[in-house]
Structures are given as structure tokens and as C-alpha cells.
Design a protein around this motif. Structure first.
Motif, PDB file in Angstrom:
ATOM      1  N   HIS A  70     -31.315  68.060  37.236  1.00  0.00           N
ATOM      2  CA  HIS A  70     -30.350  67.594  36.232  1.00  0.00           C
ATOM      3  C   HIS A  70     -29.445  66.541  36.852  1.00  0.00           C
ATOM      4  O   HIS A  70     -29.567  66.253  38.052  1.00  0.00           O
ATOM      5  N   HIS A 127     -26.088  66.335  37.316  1.00  0.00           N
ATOM      6  CA  HIS A 127     -24.757  66.632  37.862  1.00  0.00           C
ATOM      7  C   HIS A 127     -24.573  65.942  39.226  1.00  0.00           C
ATOM      8  O   HIS A 127     -25.547  65.692  39.937  1.00  0.00           O
ATOM      9  N   ASP A 163     -23.686  66.897  42.167  1.00  0.00           N
ATOM     10  CA  ASP A 163     -24.241  67.543  43.366  1.00  0.00           C
ATOM     11  C   ASP A 163     -25.774  67.595  43.352  1.00  0.00           C
ATOM     12  O   ASP A 163     -26.374  68.167  44.269  1.00  0.00           O
ATOM     13  N   HIS A 164     -26.397  66.967  42.325  1.00  0.00           N
ATOM     14  CA  HIS A 164     -27.866  66.983  42.244  1.00  0.00           C
ATOM     15  C   HIS A 164     -28.484  65.598  42.114  1.00  0.00           C
ATOM     16  O   HIS A 164     -29.663  65.422  42.422  1.00  0.00           O
ATOM     17  N   HIS A 208     -27.648  75.874  31.415  1.00  0.00           N
ATOM     18  CA  HIS A 208     -26.674  75.612  32.493  1.00  0.00           C
ATOM     19  C   HIS A 208     -25.550  74.701  32.020  1.00  0.00           C
ATOM     20  O   HIS A 208     -24.381  74.950  32.298  1.00  0.00           O
ATOM     21  N   ASP A 210     -29.296  75.794  39.715  1.00  0.00           N
ATOM     22  CA  ASP A 210     -28.167  75.955  38.785  1.00  0.00           C
ATOM     23  C   ASP A 210     -28.688  76.550  37.483  1.00  0.00           C
ATOM     24  O   ASP A 210     -29.493  75.901  36.813  1.00  0.00           O
TER      25      ASP A 210
HETATM   26 ZN   LIG Z   1     -25.164  71.684  37.697  1.00  0.00          ZN
END
Ligand SMILES: [Zn+2]
Ligand SMILES: [Zn+2]
Length: 239
Positions: free
Chosen positions: A58, A60, A62-63, A116, A139
Motif C-alpha cells: 500500500h 503509506h 512507511d511502505h 487496514h 499492516d
Molecule cells: Zn499502513
């Protein structure tokens, strides 16, 4: 199949030597090294990983935000993730369709939608190569079509954002957040998965007494017939 946990830190401020980099897994098979997720910590540091391809769960920070300045290899992601990353200067873009096994450098990835986030729809990956098969979902609140996702997987690799506290919020009809590790053990038990690894570690693990946490988690997991470990940056595993 070889697994290297490149990073195991969730979206928190704390970092330690064991959990320094944003959560990412390198899946290696024959000559291929496919990196799953590339958070902000990886910005400017991809050279040392030198992946054959990058796959995203995804969008986000941190990804995916490690790709802000582009990628040195092909990148695979579901359509909704690409919509969010449309302004990123990534040249070699590939679409992953949910529930459609996709071969990437000889490794098969099948995306399963997981609950999520509303703004950043998320998937988990069933990853297989040779006789090895894992499920990776850093996540999540729950997996849609969980039985198909976890059927015959050797290792469930899940979300360590929270151990027992619940991080689930309701937004209209949808849920956002993370399921506790404890809940994820129940899925493993129901689907006959006997080994779990916790990654995407939250502050309970990163700033807590990890040995104590692991001991109590092992006891809970054992009640569900699951053997567990907590991943750390650089941890390697062969299946
Ligand atoms: Zn996430
Ligand atoms: Zn995350």
C-alpha cells in the motif's frame, strides 16, 4: 526460497538497532531478489539492496515513500496504490491485479485485499516459489478470503504494530488500523498455519523489553498451536 527481513519497524518514531528501518522483506529465489515495500527509511538507500523488482502492499509512508525519487528496477503494485503514487517518477510500472497470481522474476505473488486503511487500500501477498509458500501482511485488521490466502502456507508473517491493545477505529462502515498480534494467532490456528513471524513492530516491541514480550507471546501462540518469532532487521531464513 530465502527471506531477509530488511526492515521491521512500523510507523513509529522510535528506532533501535534491531528495528531501525521501515518494514520490508526481501524474497530471494535463484538469482532473483524481490523487495516487498519500500518506506521512507529506504529513500536513497536502495543501491545497497539492489533489488530485481519491488512489490508494494500500500501507499503509506512507511511502505512506499522510499520511491519518492523513483526506483532502480521495475515496481509492481495494485491499481489503487498506483493512483496514490501517480506523481512519483517511477518509470517501469506494473499492475498487480488482486487474486491473480503474478510471476515476478520467477517468484509468484498473489495479492489478497486486507482491511487496514480507507485512503490507502492495502493488500497482503501470498508468495510462492518452488515448494515454499508464505503469506506476508505487515499492516492489517483482517484478510478478506482468509482461507484461500493462508491455505498450505508454511509461515504467516504479520503485523506487530500492537500486541494486545486494539488499534482499530471505525470510519463510517469501514475499519482502519491494526489487529493485535494475539488475534492473528487465532487466524493461523483456524487455517492450520503453525509458524508465524511478527514484523512491522510497534512501540510495545521496539521500546519494550523484547525478551519478556516474546516469552509472553510464545505462551499465547502455543495455546493456538503456533510457533512464533519476532523479526529483526537483517534476520534471514531459508525455506
Ligand atoms: Zn499502513
Ligand atoms: Zn505500516
Amino acid at each position: 526460497m530465502n527471506l531477509t527481513f530488511l526492515g521491521t519497524r512500523g510507523e513509529i518514531d522510535a528506532r533501535t538497532r534491531r528495528h531501525r528501518m521501515h518494514t520490508s522483506l526481501l524474497v530471494s529465489y535463484r538469482a532473483a531478489n524481490v523487495m516487498i515495500d519500500c518506506g521512507l527509511d529506504w529513500l536513497g538507500k536502495l543501491k545497497r539492496v539492489d533489488p530485481s523488482a519491488i512489490v508494494l502492499t500500500h501507499a503509506h509512508p512507511d511502505h512506499a515513500w522510499g520511491l519518492k525519487q523513483g526506483a532502480p528496477c521495475p515496481v509492481y503494485a495494485p491499481e489503487k496504490t498506483w493512483q496514490e503514487l501517480r506523481h512519483y517518477p517511477i518509470k517501469d510500472r506494473h499492475l498487480i491485479k488482486e487474486r491473480t497470481p503474478t510471476k515476478i522474476c520467477g517468484i509468484t505473488f498473489e495479492a489478497f485485499p486486507v482491511e487496514h486503511s480507507i485512503l490507502s487500500p492495502t493488500v497482503g501477498y501470498r508468495v510462492s516459489a518452488g515448494r515454499a509458500c508464505i503469506f506476508y501482511a505487515p499492516d492489517l485488521i483482517f484478510i478478506h478470503e482468509r482461507s484461500a490466502a493462508l491455505k498450505d502456507v508454511q509461515i504467516y508473517i504479520g503485523d506487530g504494530a500492537t500486541i494486545t491493545r486494539t488499534f482499530i477505529r471505525r470510519r463510517g462502515k469501514a475499519l482502519i488500523g491494526h489487529s493485535p498480534v494475539r488475534t492473528q494467532f487465532t487466524w493461523c490456528q483456524k487455517e492450520g498455519v503453525h509458524r508465524a513471524i511478527i514484523t512491522h513492530c510497534g512501540s510495545e516491541i521496539v521500546t519494550g523489553d523484547e525478551r519478556k514480550i516474546l516469552a509472553s507471546l510464545c505462551a499465547i501462540a502455543a495455546e493456538h498451536g503456533v510457533e512464533i518469532s519476532i523479526a529483526y532487521d537483517g534476520m534471514k531464513l531459508t525455506l
